[in-house]
Design an enzyme around this catalytic site. Structure first.
Site, mmCIF file in Angstrom:
data_model
loop_
_atom_site.group_PDB
_atom_site.id
_atom_site.type_symbol
_atom_site.label_atom_id
_atom_site.label_comp_id
_atom_site.label_asym_id
_atom_site.label_seq_id
_atom_site.Cartn_x
_atom_site.Cartn_y
_atom_site.Cartn_z
ATOM 1 N N ASP A 36 0.924 -1.226 0.022
ATOM 2 C CA ASP A 36 -0.024 0.051 0.165
ATOM 3 C C ASP A 36 0.803 0.973 -0.063
ATOM 4 O O ASP A 36 1.682 1.477 0.915
ATOM 5 C CB ASP A 36 -0.890 -0.031 1.311
ATOM 6 C CG ASP A 36 -1.952 1.035 1.173
ATOM 7 O OD1 ASP A 36 -1.809 1.719 0.304
ATOM 8 O OD2 ASP A 36 -2.680 1.096 2.322
ATOM 9 N N ASP A 39 -3.258 2.130 -5.723
ATOM 10 C CA ASP A 39 -1.993 2.092 -5.068
ATOM 11 C C ASP A 39 -1.840 0.885 -4.066
ATOM 12 O O ASP A 39 -1.248 0.828 -3.056
ATOM 13 C CB ASP A 39 -1.821 3.553 -4.107
ATOM 14 C CG ASP A 39 -2.737 3.387 -2.882
ATOM 15 O OD1 ASP A 39 -3.843 2.779 -2.674
ATOM 16 O OD2 ASP A 39 -2.211 4.092 -1.801
ATOM 17 N N GLU A 40 -2.814 0.005 -3.992
ATOM 18 C CA GLU A 40 -3.042 -1.047 -3.253
ATOM 19 C C GLU A 40 -3.059 -2.378 -3.954
ATOM 20 O O GLU A 40 -3.738 -2.864 -4.786
ATOM 21 C CB GLU A 40 -4.302 -0.801 -2.330
ATOM 22 C CG GLU A 40 -3.951 -1.346 -1.071
ATOM 23 C CD GLU A 40 -5.359 -1.100 -0.454
ATOM 24 O OE1 GLU A 40 -5.848 -1.906 0.214
ATOM 25 O OE2 GLU A 40 -5.689 0.098 -0.306
HETATM 26 N N1 DCP Z 1 -8.560 8.069 -2.402
HETATM 27 C C1 DCP Z 1 -9.703 8.832 -2.795
HETATM 28 N N2 DCP Z 1 -10.624 8.820 -1.878
HETATM 29 C C2 DCP Z 1 -10.915 7.970 -0.713
HETATM 30 C C3 DCP Z 1 -9.618 7.440 -0.400
HETATM 31 C C4 DCP Z 1 -8.652 7.142 -1.140
HETATM 32 O O1 DCP Z 1 -9.436 9.423 -3.864
HETATM 33 N N3 DCP Z 1 -11.966 8.198 -0.034
HETATM 34 C C5 DCP Z 1 -7.444 8.166 -3.101
HETATM 35 C C6 DCP Z 1 -6.459 8.866 -2.689
HETATM 36 C C7 DCP Z 1 -5.217 8.151 -2.044
HETATM 37 C C8 DCP Z 1 -5.333 6.982 -2.839
HETATM 38 O O2 DCP Z 1 -6.629 6.723 -3.300
HETATM 39 O O3 DCP Z 1 -4.039 8.630 -2.129
HETATM 40 C C9 DCP Z 1 -4.973 5.690 -2.125
HETATM 41 O O4 DCP Z 1 -5.938 5.284 -0.671
HETATM 42 P P1 DCP Z 1 -5.384 4.822 0.568
HETATM 43 O O5 DCP Z 1 -6.555 4.725 1.219
HETATM 44 O O6 DCP Z 1 -4.214 3.796 0.321
HETATM 45 O O7 DCP Z 1 -4.951 6.164 1.090
HETATM 46 P P2 DCP Z 1 -3.485 6.817 0.977
HETATM 47 O O8 DCP Z 1 -2.506 6.067 -0.029
HETATM 48 O O9 DCP Z 1 -3.434 8.341 0.752
HETATM 49 O O10 DCP Z 1 -2.743 6.860 2.462
HETATM 50 P P3 DCP Z 1 -2.163 5.731 3.263
HETATM 51 O O11 DCP Z 1 -0.762 6.147 3.684
HETATM 52 O O12 DCP Z 1 -2.814 5.628 4.573
HETATM 53 O O13 DCP Z 1 -2.360 4.569 2.495
HETATM 54 MG MG MG Z 2 -2.165 3.915 0.441
#
Ligand code: DCP
Ligand code: MG
Length: 363
Positions: A9, A103-104
């Site tokens: 992730d 991203d996951e």
């Molecule tokens: N995303 C989005 N709306 C959401 C959740 C996520 O547009 N409700 C998008 C933005 C994030 C990406 O998807 O950057 C990946 O989601 P993650 O939940 O993995 O969150 P992040 O990568 O930003 O943070 P973390 O470090 O907690 O994984």
């Molecule tokens: Mg993420």
């Protein structure tokens, strides 16, 4: 022999990319999303998270929590390219990759292409390559099933690397708060609390019967999770199970005629998407988000698959009748069709899920 599963992730994905590409944003609280009144935060940098800014939060609230917050427009094309790049790295180790969002992903490396014995060594290599080739940071979780690998990747974020061994699983789950279990959102968690279930330990004390009675089919999954059991395979190809769409309204509304008009717009868009993707299904789900961000869904199943507007709209209206929006103005309306009846066609096979799970309504 137990499986070797890695969950990767990216950390603060969109925000990290924007900070990477614009040095002025580094070290600062930033949010990717629209700053205007109806906008929401897609994601926030770690500097912004210190102020409590979170994904899916309204931009107005985010700005209140963190007045110096800098909003940056997302560049989905760039994120997709990066995602393709990390997938090309994954493929050097295994083709058993299940993307969860851009991203996951889960990787099954039990029989990996490089014959590497320890999954943690693969995770380390992948993290290092992401850093070297993309100048970005990922967290990795390693375990013998998806449930635990996902939890492990979250544990030491950012830049995490965490393994949950089979002999550690039980103790680990014992202490795990119920909110951290996969698939348990705020609503289910609340219900669990009223039943006296707060963590893995109290969940494990529940009988299978009781869990199925309270939660339906997923009760069995919770029962297994409490015992560290999750047999779900890493699935590289996903069969499309639903199509939906949703609209955040310009203003919160509670007037019946306005709500019906919005419902009509959403249903029209849904019917177009269904036609484009040649998809139909026998269940219609209405999703409503109220002005205070609470959310409900209402579903109805029918005998004949739904595809056209004239099939969808009457059922959507029936579902809407059950919603008390007069006292709770509506912020967002969504509709989705699920439960496809036919064998999946080529169109229904989504080789790469470039969508957030939480965005199932948008695919
Ligand atoms: N995303 C989005 N709306 C959401 C959740 C996520 O547009 N409700 C998008 C933005 C994030 C990406 O998807 O950057 C990946 O989601 P993650 O939940 O993995 O969150 P992040 O990568 O930003 O943070 P973390 O470090 O907690 O994984
Ligand atoms: Mg993420």
């Amino acid at each position: 022999m137990s499986r070797k599963i890695i969950h990767i992730d990216m950390d603060a994905f969109y925000a990290a990319v924007e900070q990477r590409d614009n040095p002025e944003l580094r070290g600062k609280p930033i949010a990717v999303g629209h700053a205007e009144e109806r906008g929401v935060v897609a994601t926030a940098s770690y500097e912004a998270r210190k102020f409590g800014v979170r994904s899916a939060m309204s931009s107005v609230k985010a700005k209140k929590l963190c007045p110096q917050l800098i909003f940056v427009e997302g560049r989905i094309g760039v994120y997709k390219e990066i995602s393709a790049h990390i997938h090309s790295i994954f493929h050097e180790y295994t083709d058993l990759i299940e993307p969860i969002s851009l991203d996951e992903a889960f990787l099954d490396v039990t029989n990996n292409k490089k014959g590497i014995e320890l999954a943690v060594d693969i995770a380390k290599e992948i993290k290092q390559r992401i850093r070297e080739e993309l100048n970005l940071v990922a967290s990795a979780g390693i375990s013998y099933n998806k449930f635990l690998a996902k939890i492990a990747s979250d544990l030491r974020k950012p830049d995490g690397l965490c393994t949950i061994h089979p002999d550690q699983a039980e103790e680990f789950i014992t202490r795990l708060p119920i909110e951290s279990f996969w698939g348990i959102g705020p609503v289910t968690a609340k219900k669990m609390h009223t039943l006296g279930i707060y963590n893995g330990e109290t969940l494990r004390q529940c009988s299978l019967d009781m869990l199925v009675r309270q939660f339906g089919k997923v009760g069995k999954i919770y029962y297994d999770f409490a015992r560290g059991i999750d047999e779900r395979p890493v699935e590289p190809i996903r069969i499309r199970k639903s199509i939906g769409c949703e609209r955040t309204l310009e203003k919160d509304i509670s007037l019946k005629s306005s709500v019906i008009i919005e419902l009509y717009h959403v249903a029209t868009e849904l019917a177009e998407r269904l036609k484009r993707k040649n998809f139909s299904g026998t269940t219609l789900t209405l999703k409503i988000k109220f002005h205070d961000f609470t959310q409900i869904t209402r579903s109805q199943s029918v005998a004949k698959p739904l595809g056209r507007l004239d099939e969808i709209l009457p059922i959507a209206k029936l579902l809407l009748n059950e919603v008390d929006y007069v006292n709770h103005p509506i912020r967002l309306i969504g509709l989705a069709v699920s439960n496809p009846k036919d064998e999946p066609g080529e169109e229904d096979i989504v080789k790469e899920k470039w969508i957030q799970l939480s965005f199932d309504f948008d695919n």
